[in-house]
Each structure stands twice: as structure tokens, then as C-alpha cells.
Design a protein around this motif. Structure first.
Motif, mmCIF file in Angstrom:
data_model
loop_
_atom_site.group_PDB
_atom_site.id
_atom_site.type_symbol
_atom_site.label_atom_id
_atom_site.label_comp_id
_atom_site.label_asym_id
_atom_site.label_seq_id
_atom_site.Cartn_x
_atom_site.Cartn_y
_atom_site.Cartn_z
ATOM 1 N N GLY A 25 0.815 -1.213 0.000
ATOM 2 C CA GLY A 25 0.000 0.000 0.000
ATOM 3 C C GLY A 25 0.847 1.260 0.000
ATOM 4 N N ASN A 26 0.188 2.381 -0.185
ATOM 5 C CA ASN A 26 0.877 3.672 -0.132
ATOM 6 C C ASN A 26 0.642 4.275 1.255
ATOM 7 O OD1 ASN A 26 2.492 5.612 -1.239
ATOM 8 N ND2 ASN A 26 0.839 6.751 -2.182
ATOM 9 N N SER A 27 1.096 3.536 2.258
ATOM 10 C CA SER A 27 0.835 3.971 3.638
ATOM 11 C C SER A 27 1.911 3.407 4.554
ATOM 12 C CB SER A 27 -0.544 3.483 4.093
ATOM 13 O OG SER A 27 -0.588 2.074 4.093
ATOM 14 N N TYR A 28 1.961 3.946 5.756
ATOM 15 C CA TYR A 28 2.898 3.403 6.745
ATOM 16 C C TYR A 28 2.344 3.626 8.143
ATOM 17 C CZ TYR A 28 4.591 8.258 7.361
ATOM 18 O OH TYR A 28 4.681 9.606 7.609
ATOM 19 N N THR A 29 2.850 2.816 9.084
ATOM 20 C CA THR A 29 2.490 2.943 10.497
ATOM 21 C C THR A 29 3.660 3.603 11.223
ATOM 22 O OG1 THR A 29 1.191 0.914 10.333
ATOM 23 C CG2 THR A 29 1.737 1.676 12.540
ATOM 24 N N TYR A 30 3.330 4.447 12.174
ATOM 25 C CA TYR A 30 4.389 5.191 12.871
ATOM 26 C C TYR A 30 4.006 5.428 14.323
ATOM 27 C CZ TYR A 30 1.295 9.253 12.620
ATOM 28 O OH TYR A 30 0.223 10.101 12.769
ATOM 29 N N MET A 31 5.023 5.777 15.119
ATOM 30 C CA MET A 31 4.807 6.274 16.466
ATOM 31 C C MET A 31 5.202 7.746 16.450
ATOM 32 S SD MET A 31 6.269 4.876 20.088
ATOM 33 C CE MET A 31 7.650 5.945 20.394
ATOM 34 N N ASN A 62 10.651 -2.456 6.707
ATOM 35 C CA ASN A 62 11.282 -1.464 7.582
ATOM 36 C C ASN A 62 11.691 -0.271 6.722
ATOM 37 O OD1 ASN A 62 12.432 -0.284 9.801
ATOM 38 N ND2 ASN A 62 13.986 -1.860 10.136
ATOM 39 N N ILE A 63 11.246 0.929 7.070
ATOM 40 C CA ILE A 63 11.438 2.084 6.189
ATOM 41 C C ILE A 63 12.182 3.221 6.894
ATOM 42 C CG2 ILE A 63 9.448 1.611 4.715
ATOM 43 C CD1 ILE A 63 7.896 3.735 6.367
ATOM 44 N N ALA A 64 12.735 4.123 6.066
ATOM 45 C CA ALA A 64 13.461 5.275 6.596
ATOM 46 C C ALA A 64 12.975 6.572 5.956
ATOM 47 C CB ALA A 64 14.958 5.095 6.333
ATOM 48 N N SER A 65 11.857 6.488 5.236
ATOM 49 C CA SER A 65 11.360 7.647 4.496
ATOM 50 C C SER A 65 9.836 7.556 4.417
ATOM 51 C CB SER A 65 11.991 7.631 3.100
ATOM 52 O OG SER A 65 11.099 8.015 2.106
ATOM 53 N N PRO A 120 17.005 2.799 8.049
ATOM 54 C CA PRO A 120 16.245 2.935 9.300
ATOM 55 C C PRO A 120 17.166 2.951 10.519
ATOM 56 C CG PRO A 120 15.326 1.198 7.905
ATOM 57 C CD PRO A 120 16.639 1.580 7.295
ATOM 58 N N TYR A 121 16.701 3.542 11.612
ATOM 59 C CA TYR A 121 17.453 3.481 12.869
ATOM 60 C C TYR A 121 17.546 2.008 13.292
ATOM 61 C CZ TYR A 121 17.157 8.545 13.744
ATOM 62 O OH TYR A 121 17.299 9.903 13.681
ATOM 63 N N PRO A 122 18.746 1.498 13.501
ATOM 64 C CA PRO A 122 18.860 0.102 13.940
ATOM 65 C C PRO A 122 18.460 -0.031 15.411
ATOM 66 C CG PRO A 122 21.023 1.134 13.910
ATOM 67 C CD PRO A 122 20.060 2.150 13.349
ATOM 68 N N TYR A 123 18.128 -1.255 15.795
ATOM 69 C CA TYR A 123 17.856 -1.524 17.206
ATOM 70 C C TYR A 123 19.171 -1.531 17.963
ATOM 71 C CZ TYR A 123 16.803 -4.204 21.410
ATOM 72 O OH TYR A 123 16.705 -4.621 22.710
ATOM 73 N N VAL A 163 8.725 7.850 14.770
ATOM 74 C CA VAL A 163 9.456 6.604 14.565
ATOM 75 C C VAL A 163 8.688 5.804 13.515
ATOM 76 C CG1 VAL A 163 10.218 4.444 15.633
ATOM 77 C CG2 VAL A 163 10.294 6.584 16.949
ATOM 78 N N TYR A 164 9.320 5.543 12.380
ATOM 79 C CA TYR A 164 8.678 4.689 11.366
ATOM 80 C C TYR A 164 8.646 3.263 11.895
ATOM 81 C CZ TYR A 164 9.939 8.548 8.167
ATOM 82 O OH TYR A 164 10.098 9.759 7.558
ATOM 83 N N LEU A 165 7.468 2.669 11.935
ATOM 84 C CA LEU A 165 7.352 1.286 12.407
ATOM 85 C C LEU A 165 7.362 0.300 11.241
ATOM 86 C CD1 LEU A 165 4.762 1.760 15.293
ATOM 87 C CD2 LEU A 165 7.254 1.682 15.439
ATOM 88 N N SER A 166 6.583 0.580 10.179
ATOM 89 C CA SER A 166 6.648 -0.278 8.984
ATOM 90 C C SER A 166 5.755 0.280 7.892
ATOM 91 C CB SER A 166 6.209 -1.718 9.295
ATOM 92 O OG SER A 166 4.802 -1.800 9.385
ATOM 93 N N ALA A 167 6.114 -0.073 6.660
ATOM 94 C CA ALA A 167 5.178 0.083 5.537
ATOM 95 C C ALA A 167 4.541 -1.285 5.352
ATOM 96 C CB ALA A 167 5.923 0.508 4.279
ATOM 97 N N GLY A 168 3.233 -1.320 5.345
ATOM 98 C CA GLY A 168 2.546 -2.611 5.347
ATOM 99 C C GLY A 168 1.879 -2.936 4.029
ATOM 100 N N TYR A 169 1.467 -4.179 3.922
ATOM 101 C CA TYR A 169 0.736 -4.640 2.751
ATOM 102 C C TYR A 169 -0.766 -4.540 2.993
ATOM 103 C CZ TYR A 169 5.040 -6.524 0.796
ATOM 104 O OH TYR A 169 6.295 -6.643 0.268
ATOM 105 N N GLY A 170 -1.493 -4.203 1.951
ATOM 106 C CA GLY A 170 -2.953 -4.302 1.992
ATOM 107 C C GLY A 170 -3.326 -5.748 1.707
ATOM 108 N N LEU A 171 -4.036 -6.369 2.628
ATOM 109 C CA LEU A 171 -4.425 -7.777 2.504
ATOM 110 C C LEU A 171 -5.948 -7.842 2.478
ATOM 111 C CD1 LEU A 171 -1.993 -9.078 5.273
ATOM 112 C CD2 LEU A 171 -1.539 -8.988 2.803
#
Length: 506
Positions: free
Chosen positions: A240-246, A284-287, A302-305, A458-466
Motif C-alpha cells: 500500500g501507499n501507507s505506513y504505520t508510525y509512532m 522497515n522504512i526510513a522515508s 532505518p534506525y537500527p535496534y 518513529v517509522y514502524l513499517s510500511a505494510g501490505y494491503g491484505l
């Protein structure tokens, strides 16, 4: 066709509501001047054609002939002008206003012509006119857009019209016989309001709904292990053209301190969230752009753990464990805050993993999941939160002025985290006026680089539309085109022997 959604729209005037639930329903009812086709090229929706002046500052749209609203009233350029004026009106408080406020002059030379002029060339101009859902002037003139009954009883021009809205239960649309684009194939669209994803899935298994968005566990594990579900359902997967973040409330201490924001970013294991919550169905994204597109800066990482780096940054920011209880303190106050999110199982699970990782470095985190309407009205619009876990659904143009520019912080606007960075402001302003695609790409690559360094989220992830779709729904394009599985849903059909009786709609 019966679908389901977890959140009920606050209203169906999308330019005011600014939420995905509103967009999902309103897009069946209203049209824009332009729209994106299957391959993500712009084509006419209400507009038959458009021309751009040599200096790139004026666009002239010609409307299709014989357009009408669902009530039979003619749809003309006066409706387009009315909608533009409404969106830019400060009293409307539309989060999308900034795109249209750049128009210095809008005029209607005749009933079929709408003309806009800009002070300087505006790169996202055409894209913006694909996003403005045109409203009927004859029904809304003189009304308060925030209290009008029209938001719950709209009259549009698209394939469907609203029949019934049962609060908290369902929204029922029927085919609009006066649709400006011709008839849709399916007679009725019913969207049931089912806040819990697991309850939705039970309804899908019981054949009480035809389609729903799936979480990764249902997509990857449950449906493949059940032959009867595989027999009944088609599954679709698309990035998708979306992402989850904190996101941090930058007006609350200590999130105004970049060392604290970076420490938290290093302390969160994003891959753990992608693997544990999304079963690997995430990136895992950085943008803040869709991976693989020209706007996404591939040079960024992305910021590493790194828990040790996180602890060092917090020490540098003045946080120490003074009493040995494992919780850091500064100025005598423990480092504690609350993450709020809406009632979304993946976001809640992500928050739990974040809570655990932050506890490891001495931060005490509480989590609260809130029903969507309250979440928006009581917390987001008022700025009454510490940290949010949310998602951004993005347009196809890379302009993100409305999300990140410091001017976009009023209640109801999208910069609700209170981000203010003059460098980012300048880059966003440049990006909107640069017409050369390569130069524009470089601007947004720099924008993403500065944003990553400044760490307001904080970028958490770009996800798939399922998506699961009952096999009775036919005419779906496969493989999925760039525009997505649902882009031409008006062409879907249900063969007569497979159609539901009205009584099926709960």
C-alpha cells in the motif's frame, strides 16, 4: 455486496472529516475533476479535458456535458467554484486547504468551464484536483459545513447514493441511476460497522459479509489452513501507499529534546514488530514514501535496534535511575508517558512490543486504545496526548506540506504532533513549485533525510494491503494493477444465481 469497516465515518464530507472511513464511503458518492486510472495516470472524472498554459500557472478544465446530481439538478462549474471556496474558507478548517489556497484566482467563464490561476507554477496542482470531491452548491450554500445534515444525508454524482445510515450498524448505498459515469454493475453496497477485526472475520466465515481487510495472521495462517475458506475466498496482497508510525507530541517535554526522540527510536526493534505483529508482511522504512518509488530515498537506512546507544543518549539528556527501581528520572520526575492509539489490533500489539522495549531502557509506558471518533475529537484535534501510534495513507504526489509544514497545526489539521522545522518548511515550499521531476525528486530526498535525522516520528513499517473477497464477486482485475484491487469496483458484478437476498444484510 456487503463489506465491513472498523471505524464509523464522522461524516461524509471528506474534505472536512479527513479520515479514511469517510473517504471509503464518500468516494462512491462524489466525483472530482480528475482521477487516476489503473496505471496511475491522470484522466478526466467530471472533466472532459484540461489545458495548461505555457507558463504552467493556469489550468482550464472543461466539464463533460449533461452532468447531473443524483437529485436531477444540473452539475456545473458553479459547483466546482463553490467547493473550492468552501475548502479554502478558514471557518471550514479543512486539513486539505493548503493545496487550494495557492490558487490566486478561480473563475467560471461558462457553466462547463472552470479556470484556476496560480502565482507561480504549482507541481502538485493536477493531483490536487483529483482529490477535491465536488459538492452541490444548491444544497449546501449558506449552511454551516460542520453542522449540516448533508454530512449524513449527502447527494452526490458518482456511481452510488446513500440510502440508509443506521448509526453504529451499517451504511447502505444503492446504484445512482443518474451517475455521471454511467451505471455500476452491483445494485447495492452495504458496509457494516464492526469495530472488532475478529468479529468481522467470524461474519466473513459465516458468509454474512463478502469482503474485508485481513490482518497477517488471517491472511497467512488461518485461511490457508481451512479448505472451505479457500474454496469461497480469493485473497489479494498489495504494497500500500501507507505506513504505520509512532509520533511524539513535540509540545510536550521531554519530546522536544532530539536526544530523547532518537533514544526511543534506537530502543524500538522494528523488525520484531514486522515479524511478530505483521508476520513479516511489512517493510522497515526510513522515508515517508512508498518503497521502490522514485520519491523514496534509497540512500537512507532505518534506525537500527541499539539499546546501548539509546541508554547513552538518555544519560546525555539527563535521565538517570536515582533510586534503583529501573525507571529513569530527570529533575525528580520519572520518565513515564502514555501511548494512545485507536482500536486496531496491529497497532495495539505494536504498542505492547514498544512498551516492553522501552521498559528495558528505563521508560515506563502505559497504553490506551480508544474508539476512533473519540480518539480524533478528544485527543488528536485537541493535542491532548504524549505519543500516538497511527498510520498515514498517502496520495500519489510526493507533496506532504499538509502533514509536516509548521503552518498546518490548527485543530483539525494534520500536523497535530506540532512539528516545526524551518529547513523542512523551506524544502516543502520548494517541492511544491519545482516542475522538473529530477530536481523535485532531489528535494524530497533531502526532505526525507532531514526528517529522519530530526526524528519527530518513529517509522514502524510500511505494510501490505491484505484483502479477502468472496468468489461470488467477479470482474476483479488480476494481477492487481498499480492503482490497487478496488480501483474499478464499479465494473465488478455478481452473477444472478449467486446474489444475496436483501435479508442477508444484518
Amino acid at each position: 455486496m456487503i463489506g465491513a469497516m472498523t471505524a464509523e465515518p464522522s461524516g461524509l464530507i471528506y474534505m472536512v472529516a479527513g479520515e479514511s472511513a469517510s473517504a471509503a464511503i464518500a468516494s462512491n458518492i462524489f466525483n472530482a475533476l480528475l482521477k487516476y486510472n489503473a496505471t496511475l495516470d491522470l484522466e478526466g472524472d467530471l472533466a472532459e479535458s484540461w489545458t495548461i498554459s505555457d507558463d504552467q500557472k493556469t489550468i482550464t478544465f472543461k466539464l463533460k456535458p449533461n452532468l447531473t446530481w443524483a437529485d436531477g439538478h444540473p452539475l456545473t462549474s458553479a459547483d466546482v467554484l463553490f467547493t473550492w471556496k468552501l475548502v479554502i474558507d478558514e471557518k471550514t478548517r479543512s486539513p486539505y486547504a493548503s493545496d487550494y489556497q495557492l490558487v490566486k484566482k478561480a473563475e467560471t467563464p461558462d457553466a462547463f468551464t472552470f479556470k484556476v490561476s496560480y502565482d507561480q507554477a504549482y507541481a502538485p496542482a493536477l493531483d490536487s484536483w483529483s482529490g477535491l470531491q465536488i459538492l452541490p452548491a444548491h444544497l449546501l450554500k449558506g449552511q454551516d459545513i460542520h453542522t449540516t445534515a448533508f454530512a449524513r444525508k449527502p447527494v452526490g454524482s458518482n456511481y452510488y447514493q446513500l440510502d440508509v445510515w443506521k448509526n453504529g450498524e451499517n451504511i447502505q448505498l444503492s446504484r445512482n441511476t443518474k451517475s455521471v459515469l454511467g451505471p455500476a454493475q452491483i445494485d447495492k453496497l452495504i458496509t457494516r460497522i464492526i469495530p472488532d477485526n475478529s468479529a468481522q472475520f467470524l461474519e466473513l466465515m459465516a458468509d454474512n459479509i463478502d469482503t474485508m481487510g485481513l490482518d497477517p495472521i488471517k491472511y497467512s495462517r488461518i485461511i490457508p489452513s481451512r479448505p472451505e475458506l479457500q474454496n469461497n475466498l480469493n485473497l489479494y496482497k498489495e504494497l500500500g501507499n501507507s505506513y504505520t508510525y509512532m509520533g511524539f507530541n513535540l509540545k510536550h517535554k521531554p519530546f522536544d529534546d532530539i536526544r530523547v526522540r532518537k533514544a526511543i527510536n534506537y530502543a524500538i526493534d522494528k523488525q520484531e514488530i514486522i515479524d511478530g505483529v505483521y508476520l513479516g508482511l511489512g517493510i522497515n522504512i526510513a522515508s515517508p514514501y512508498k518503497p521502490g518509488t522514485r520519491w523514496s530515498n534509497a540512500a537512507l537506512s532505518p534506525y537500527p535496534y541499539d539499546a546501548q546507544k539509546a541508554k547513552a543518549l538518555l544519560r546525555e539528556a539527563g535521565f538517570i535511575d536515582t533510586n534503583g527501581d529501573g525507571i529513569l528520572e530527570r529533575d525528580g520526575k520519572p520518565f513515564a508517558f502514555e501511548i494512545i492509539t485507536n482500536q486496531n489490533k496491529e497497532r495495539e500489539k505494536s504498542a505492547v512490543l514498544i512498551q516492553r522495549r522501552l521498559k528495558d531502557i528505563g521508560i515506563d509506558v502505559k497504553i490506551r486504545a480508544i474508539e476512533w471518533a473519540s480518539f480524533i475529537s478528544r485527543f488528536i484535534k485537541t493535542g491532548d496526548f504524549d505519543v500516538v501510534v497511527l498510520g498515514w495513507g498517502l496520495g500519489l504526489d510526493p507533496d506532504q506540506y499538509s502533514i509536516w509544514h509548521s503552518s498546518q497545526q490548527a485543530p483539525g489539521q494534520f500536523n497535530f504532533i506540532g512539528y516545526n522545522n524551518p529547513t523542512i518548511d523551506k524544502l516543502l515550499e520548494q517541492g511544491r513549485t519545482e516542475l522538473d521531476p529530477d530536481k523535485r525528486m532531489n528535494i524530497y530526498h533531502e526532505f526525507a533525510k532531514v526528517l529522519l535525522e530530526d526524528c519527530p516520528i518513529v517509522y514502524l513499517s510500511a505494510g501490505y494491503g491484505l484483502t479477502a473477497m468472496h468468489k461470488r464477486i467477479q470482474g476483479i482485475v488480476d494481477p492487481i494493477p498499480p492503482a490497487g484491487v478496488g480501483y474499478d469496483s464499479h465494473k465488478w458484478y455478481i452473477p444472478e444465481p449467486l446474489r444475496r437476498n436483501e435479508i442477508s444484510a444484518q
